[in-house]
Design a protein around this motif. Structure first.
Motif, PDB file in Angstrom:
ATOM      1  N   LEU A  28      12.941   1.697  -0.026  1.00 57.86           N
ATOM      2  CA  LEU A  28      14.518   1.531  -0.893  1.00 57.86           C
ATOM      3  C   LEU A  28      15.262   0.520  -0.041  1.00 57.86           C
ATOM      4  O   LEU A  28      16.260  -0.836  -1.325  1.00 57.86           O
ATOM      5  CB  LEU A  28      15.117   2.568  -0.945  1.00 57.86           C
ATOM      6  CG  LEU A  28      14.631   3.264  -2.264  1.00 57.86           C
ATOM      7  CD1 LEU A  28      15.937   4.709  -1.488  1.00 57.86           C
ATOM      8  CD2 LEU A  28      14.949   2.545  -3.709  1.00 57.86           C
ATOM      9  N   PHE A  29      14.766  -0.145   1.550  1.00 59.20           N
ATOM     10  CA  PHE A  29      16.033  -1.459   1.585  1.00 59.20           C
ATOM     11  C   PHE A  29      15.876  -2.296   2.563  1.00 59.20           C
ATOM     12  O   PHE A  29      16.668  -2.494   3.038  1.00 59.20           O
ATOM     13  CB  PHE A  29      16.455  -0.331   2.951  1.00 59.20           C
ATOM     14  CG  PHE A  29      17.768   0.699   1.676  1.00 59.20           C
ATOM     15  CD1 PHE A  29      19.280   0.613   0.647  1.00 59.20           C
ATOM     16  CD2 PHE A  29      17.480   2.285   2.026  1.00 59.20           C
ATOM     17  CE1 PHE A  29      19.284   1.596   0.088  1.00 59.20           C
ATOM     18  CE2 PHE A  29      18.572   3.514   1.648  1.00 59.20           C
ATOM     19  CZ  PHE A  29      19.464   3.007   0.175  1.00 59.20           C
ATOM     20  N   ASN A  30      14.077  -1.804   2.470  1.00 60.10           N
ATOM     21  CA  ASN A  30      13.127  -3.072   3.566  1.00 60.10           C
ATOM     22  C   ASN A  30      13.959  -3.032   4.882  1.00 60.10           C
ATOM     23  O   ASN A  30      13.593  -4.376   5.477  1.00 60.10           O
ATOM     24  CB  ASN A  30      13.587  -4.727   2.522  1.00 60.10           C
ATOM     25  CG  ASN A  30      12.536  -5.548   3.460  1.00 60.10           C
ATOM     26  OD1 ASN A  30      11.790  -5.301   3.043  1.00 60.10           O
ATOM     27  ND2 ASN A  30      13.277  -6.296   3.684  1.00 60.10           N
ATOM     28  N   ILE A  31      13.650  -1.668   5.442  1.00 57.31           N
ATOM     29  CA  ILE A  31      14.342  -1.826   6.699  1.00 57.31           C
ATOM     30  C   ILE A  31      12.905  -0.889   7.298  1.00 57.31           C
ATOM     31  O   ILE A  31      11.787  -0.546   6.656  1.00 57.31           O
ATOM     32  CB  ILE A  31      15.234  -1.215   6.855  1.00 57.31           C
ATOM     33  CG1 ILE A  31      15.328   0.175   6.593  1.00 57.31           C
ATOM     34  CG2 ILE A  31      16.876  -1.625   6.587  1.00 57.31           C
ATOM     35  CD1 ILE A  31      16.559   1.247   6.717  1.00 57.31           C
ATOM     36  N   SER A  32      12.303  -1.000   8.715  1.00 55.40           N
ATOM     37  CA  SER A  32      11.972  -0.435   9.912  1.00 55.40           C
ATOM     38  C   SER A  32      12.023   0.705   9.289  1.00 55.40           C
ATOM     39  O   SER A  32      13.257   1.950   9.058  1.00 55.40           O
ATOM     40  CB  SER A  32      12.016  -1.083  11.336  1.00 55.40           C
ATOM     41  OG  SER A  32      13.238  -1.277  11.622  1.00 55.40           O
ATOM     42  N   ARG A  33      10.724   1.590  10.308  1.00 60.98           N
ATOM     43  CA  ARG A  33      10.956   3.113  10.413  1.00 60.98           C
ATOM     44  C   ARG A  33      12.014   3.762  11.435  1.00 60.98           C
ATOM     45  O   ARG A  33      12.855   4.119  11.404  1.00 60.98           O
ATOM     46  CB  ARG A  33       9.720   3.204  10.401  1.00 60.98           C
ATOM     47  CG  ARG A  33       8.158   3.140   9.496  1.00 60.98           C
ATOM     48  CD  ARG A  33       6.805   4.044  10.178  1.00 60.98           C
ATOM     49  NE  ARG A  33       6.736   5.186   9.993  1.00 60.98           N
ATOM     50  CZ  ARG A  33       7.047   6.564   9.572  1.00 60.98           C
ATOM     51  NH1 ARG A  33       6.557   5.931   8.029  1.00 60.98           N
ATOM     52  NH2 ARG A  33       7.110   7.722   9.583  1.00 60.98           N
ATOM     53  N   ASP A  34      11.957   2.445  12.520  1.00 62.35           N
ATOM     54  CA  ASP A  34      13.119   2.677  13.212  1.00 62.35           C
ATOM     55  C   ASP A  34      14.101   3.249  12.988  1.00 62.35           C
ATOM     56  O   ASP A  34      15.279   3.901  13.361  1.00 62.35           O
ATOM     57  CB  ASP A  34      12.877   1.504  14.675  1.00 62.35           C
ATOM     58  CG  ASP A  34      11.795   2.060  15.483  1.00 62.35           C
ATOM     59  OD1 ASP A  34      11.386   3.114  15.010  1.00 62.35           O
ATOM     60  OD2 ASP A  34      11.939   1.693  16.339  1.00 62.35           O
TER      61      ASP A  34
END
Length: 259
Positions: A28-34
């Motif tokens: 949804l937010f195009n971010i990493s798992r961390d």
């Protein structure tokens, strides 16, 4: 997008979908798992979510069940109309069980003085009906729950097994696809036995109880013959009742057609 904006968006997603995974947050937010995990840690620290394996859910909200006397102070017009409708279904010669709920008390308050037998574990119900000279009242003896003013325990359940009645009027905290639920297990055990001893089981529940689920499940929907409520439920809830062969009676006089 700033973290605070993401956190608000995650909460909005949870309100609509009940659950969110780390993978969904990343997508949804195009971010990493961390980064997604840090967002969830932040929300958990603020007590806004409950973290699960691989994601999060919203925390459960449990309504406080007020004492019987406090609930009586706020008995709604809806409950009164339900009680009046329920009382109209009691006829001379009937043998009837009344439980200890405030909605069922509204039924007791609207009963005519007639030749019938009332069995109850409620101190309040027995007191209200004692002024009706023609009623035969059987008050079930057991342990007194002082705050909620009902009698419970093995002696109540055993005594109930000796009675066979025409109708049982039962109140609930929640009625949903999961069945009939109540806040206290000892209350639910008595209600369950009351239902088993009746030819017809009539549940009294105002519209705020429909679709809700509380702590202790004491019966399934198939155990009910009739539900009396104040407003016509949603189409999906009516389908649920129909699926379980539960008849519906409302006090708002509206059409039970499609929404």
């Amino acid at each position: 997008m700033y973290q605070e904006e993401r956190l608000l968006s995650i909460l909005d997603f949870l309100k609509k979908n009940n659950r969110i995974s780390v993978e969904q947050i990343c997508s949804l937010f195009n971010i990493s798992r961390d980064t997604a995990r840090r967002d969830l840690v932040k929300l958990e620290e603020e007590n806004r979510i409950v973290r699960t394996r691989g994601g999060a859910i919203l925390p459960s909200i449990h309504k406080e069940i007020k004492s019987y006397s406090n609930r009586l102070k706020t008995v709604s017009e809806e409950k009164k109309s339900i009680g009046k409708k329920a009382a109209s279904l009691i006829y001379s010669g009937d043998r009837v069980i009344l439980d200890a709920s405030t909605t069922v008390q509204s039924c007791a308050e609207n009963m005519d003085d007639m030749d019938c037998t009332i069995i109850t574990n409620s101190i309040n119900q027995a007191e209200i009906l004692s002024s009706n000279s023609n009623l035969n009242i059987q008050l079930l003896g057991g342990t007194l729950e002082k705050e909620h003013r009902y009698l419970y325990g093995s002696s109540v359940v055993e005594k109930l097994s000796e009675y066979n009645v025409d109708k049982a009027f039962i109140g609930v905290v929640g009625i949903s696809e999961k069945g009939l639920t109540i806040a206290h297990e000892e209350d639910g055990v008595v209600k369950r036995k009351m239902m088993q001893q009746a030819k017809q089981v009539i549940v009294l529940a105002d519209n705020t109880k429909l679709g809700n689920t509380d702590f202790f499940r004491f019966a399934d929907l198939q155990s009910i013959d009739l539900l009396i409520t104040d407003k016509t439920p949603s189409q999906s809830f009516r389908k649920l009742l129909s699926k379980n062969n539960v008849e519906l009676l409302t006090t708002d006089h509206t059409d039970n057609g499609d929404d």
